[in-house]
Design an enzyme around this catalytic site. Sequence first.
Site, PDB file in Angstrom:
ATOM      1  N   HIS A 152      -3.101   0.107  12.727  1.00 26.60           N
ATOM      2  CA  HIS A 152      -2.602  -1.135  12.138  1.00 26.60           C
ATOM      3  C   HIS A 152      -3.804  -2.026  11.833  1.00 26.60           C
ATOM      4  O   HIS A 152      -4.043  -3.018  12.506  1.00 26.60           O
ATOM      5  CB  HIS A 152      -1.648  -1.785  13.144  1.00 26.60           C
ATOM      6  CG  HIS A 152      -0.875  -2.944  12.608  1.00 26.60           C
ATOM      7  ND1 HIS A 152      -0.386  -3.936  13.419  1.00 26.60           N
ATOM      8  CD2 HIS A 152      -0.491  -3.269  11.355  1.00 26.60           C
ATOM      9  CE1 HIS A 152       0.271  -4.824  12.697  1.00 26.60           C
ATOM     10  NE2 HIS A 152       0.220  -4.448  11.436  1.00 26.60           N
TER      11      HIS A 152
ATOM     12  N   CYS B  11      -1.079 -12.612  11.802  1.00 26.11           N
ATOM     13  CA  CYS B  11      -2.243 -13.190  12.493  1.00 26.11           C
ATOM     14  C   CYS B  11      -3.483 -13.219  11.607  1.00 26.11           C
ATOM     15  O   CYS B  11      -4.603 -13.295  12.110  1.00 26.11           O
ATOM     16  CB  CYS B  11      -2.529 -12.420  13.782  1.00 26.11           C
ATOM     17  SG  CYS B  11      -1.371 -12.758  15.116  1.00 26.11           S
TER      18      CYS B  11
END
Length: 650
Positions: free
Chosen positions: A291, A315
Amino acid sequence: MPDLVTKTENSGYSNEFGRVARKLSSPNVGLFRQLRGISVVSGDLRNLSPKVRLYVEENVDLCKPDNIHICDGTEEENDNLLKIMQKQGTIIPLPKYENCWLARTNPADTARVESKTFICTENKSDTIPTPKEGVKGQLGNWISPSDMQDAVKQRFTGCMKGRTMYVVPFSMGPLTSPLSKIGVEITDSPYVVASMRIMTRMGRNILDKLQATGDEFVKCLHSVGVPATGFVESPEWPCDPERTIILHKPAQNEIVSYGSGYGGNSLLGKKCFALRIGSTIAKREGWLAEHMLILGITNPQGKKRYIAAAFPSACGKTNLAMMTPSLPGYKIQCVGDDIAWMRFDSNGQLRAINPENGFFGVAPGTSRSSNPIAMDTVFRNTLFTNVALTSDGGVYWEGLENETPKDVKITDWRGQAWVRGQDKTPAAHPNSRFCTPAKQCPIIDPAWEHPDGVPISAILFGGRRPAGVPLVYEARNWRHGVFVGASMRSEATAAAEHKGKVIMHDPFAMRPFFGYNFGKYLEHWLSMEQPSRQLPKIFHVNWFRKSNDGKFLWPGFGENSRVLDWILRRLDGEDCAQETAIGYVPKSNSLNLEGLKESVDLQQLFDIPKDFWREEVYAIEKYFNEQVGNDLPKEIANQLVDVKRRVDNM
C-alpha cells in the site's frame, strides 16, 4: 429470443467450446438449458479463452442475469454505459468540465467494510495470527471454505435477474510487464465498469492475450446485491448493506464481493486484488505487494531517484505523490499514489510498478494550496463520487472554500441544499472520491509504465501522529526498518469504518489489506535481506505533529520537499544525522529551511519525549503480544527489546 448458444455459436461448437460444453454436460447437464434465453448484447463468447468462458458460464448459472455484456474498453462502449447510468439516475453530468460526472451512493454505502471482509483458507492460522485468549483479533477476518460457499450461495443465487452481467477483462500493470497480473471481473454495475476502465488497463486486448496463452487469471465476482426483503431497490444506487460481504480465496486467486457498489468494495482490482490477493501471490513468487505511493525526485544537480511510501488511506499519499516542491531546483514526478508492486531484479535492485491506471483519491482537503497538480488532473474524464454539486455545473468539497464563488449555490452529497457557514454537516462526504486517469497527471513520470518498473532507493512509513513522533527519522538497518513498519500507528480516518482521532495500529499501512497471516508477512519482508541485494534505506515521516495549542508544527505540502532533500542526502552518505533511541534524526541545522516563510519550532518538531516513547513502546509490545503472539518473528521481538532498552536509557 434466440438462446445464448445459437446467438454466439451459429456454426455449432468450436473444438474449444465443445470441450467446455462436454465438461459442463456432466454432471451439470442442465447448465446450457438454463442459459437459453440469455442475450449476449455485446461481445462474442468465441473471443473468450476456455477458462474465461467456463468462469462466465458458471456465474451465469448462479446469478441468472437477463443479458451478458463482454466489455471491450472502447470509448463508444463507455459512452453508452454513461448514458445508461444517466438514465438510471446513477450519475449526473457536470457541464462545467469536460466529460465529468457525479455519482451519489446510498448513505449506507460510503466506505470500506473491514468488518465484513474475509480471507478464506483451510486453516485459520494461515489467514490471521492467533490473538491472546480473550482478545479480539484486529489483523483480518477468517472464513472457512464451507461458510464461504454458503455465503455465496445465499447471496448470489439469482441476484442478477433483470440486470446485465458485465464481463470486465483487465490487467493490473502494463500488459507487457512481467510484473503485471490479469483479472476478469464479473459485475452487474455499469458504474463499476466505467470506474474499472479508469483504474485498470481494461479491454479486448486482455482477452486476446488470455486466448493466446491460456493463462490463469484472478477471478473477481461482484454484485451490488438484492436486499433480502425482496427486489425493491433504488435504481440510482442499488445495494444490500445489511448483507454486504467481501471474500477472498487466495489458493484459487478468487475474489467475491456482494452488496456494495462503493470504491474498493466493488472495484475489485484495487485493494482486493492489488493488495489482499496480490500479497499472497507476492509471497508465493518472492516479491512485495504494498500500500505505497511511488514518486520520482530529481535534485538540483540532476540526480534522480525513486521513493516508495506507505501511509494509511487519507493520510497524504496523493499529496506527496503529486507534490510541488518548495525547494528550488527540485522536481517531483508521479509514478503512482496508492499501490506498489516491487521485485528485486537480477542485479539485486528493487524495482516497482504502479499496477493501477488511475487515481482514486480522497477529494476533501484537495485544493490549489494543498495539491495543485491533482486539481490540474481531475477536471476532465473523471467520475466523482459523493462530493457536493454546484449551481454552475461543477463540484465542491471541504477545502475549496476559497476557490468557489460566494454566489454559487451548493447541493450536498445527499442531494440536499447546503449553505456555507450555516449547515454543520459537511457538503461532501469525508470519504468522497475522484476517479481519474493517471495519464492526465501533468507530472506523470515518463517511466510510469516501463515494463521493468522503476528502481526504489528509499521506503517511507508514516501516519497521522499529533504528538511525540518527530518529523523524520531513519531506521538503523533493514531489520529495524521492518520493525518500524510493523509498529506503525496513526489516527483513524474516514476511509474506513472507524471513528477518527483514535490512534490505531496500522502496520505497513496494510492492516485492512493483509492477504495472509501478518507474522508470515513480517517473515517475508525480513527474507528480502540477502547478500546480493541493494536494500533501500527505510525512514519514518510524520507531517502531522501538533503543538500544545493544537496547531500543526510543520507546514507540510510542498515544504515536505525539505524532508525529502534530507533523505536524499542520507542516501548519498552525507553525515547529516544523529543517533537517537528510535533512529537517526537530522543533525542541528541540517534540515534545509532556506526560504521557508513560516516559523518552525524545530525543538518541538524533533523532540523525543521519554515518557511518550515509554508508552509508545508499551503499546507496541502489548499489540504484538495480544495480536501476533507466537507468530511474531524473533527478529522483530529482538528489535522491540532493543528499542525499549534505548528508550529506558534516554
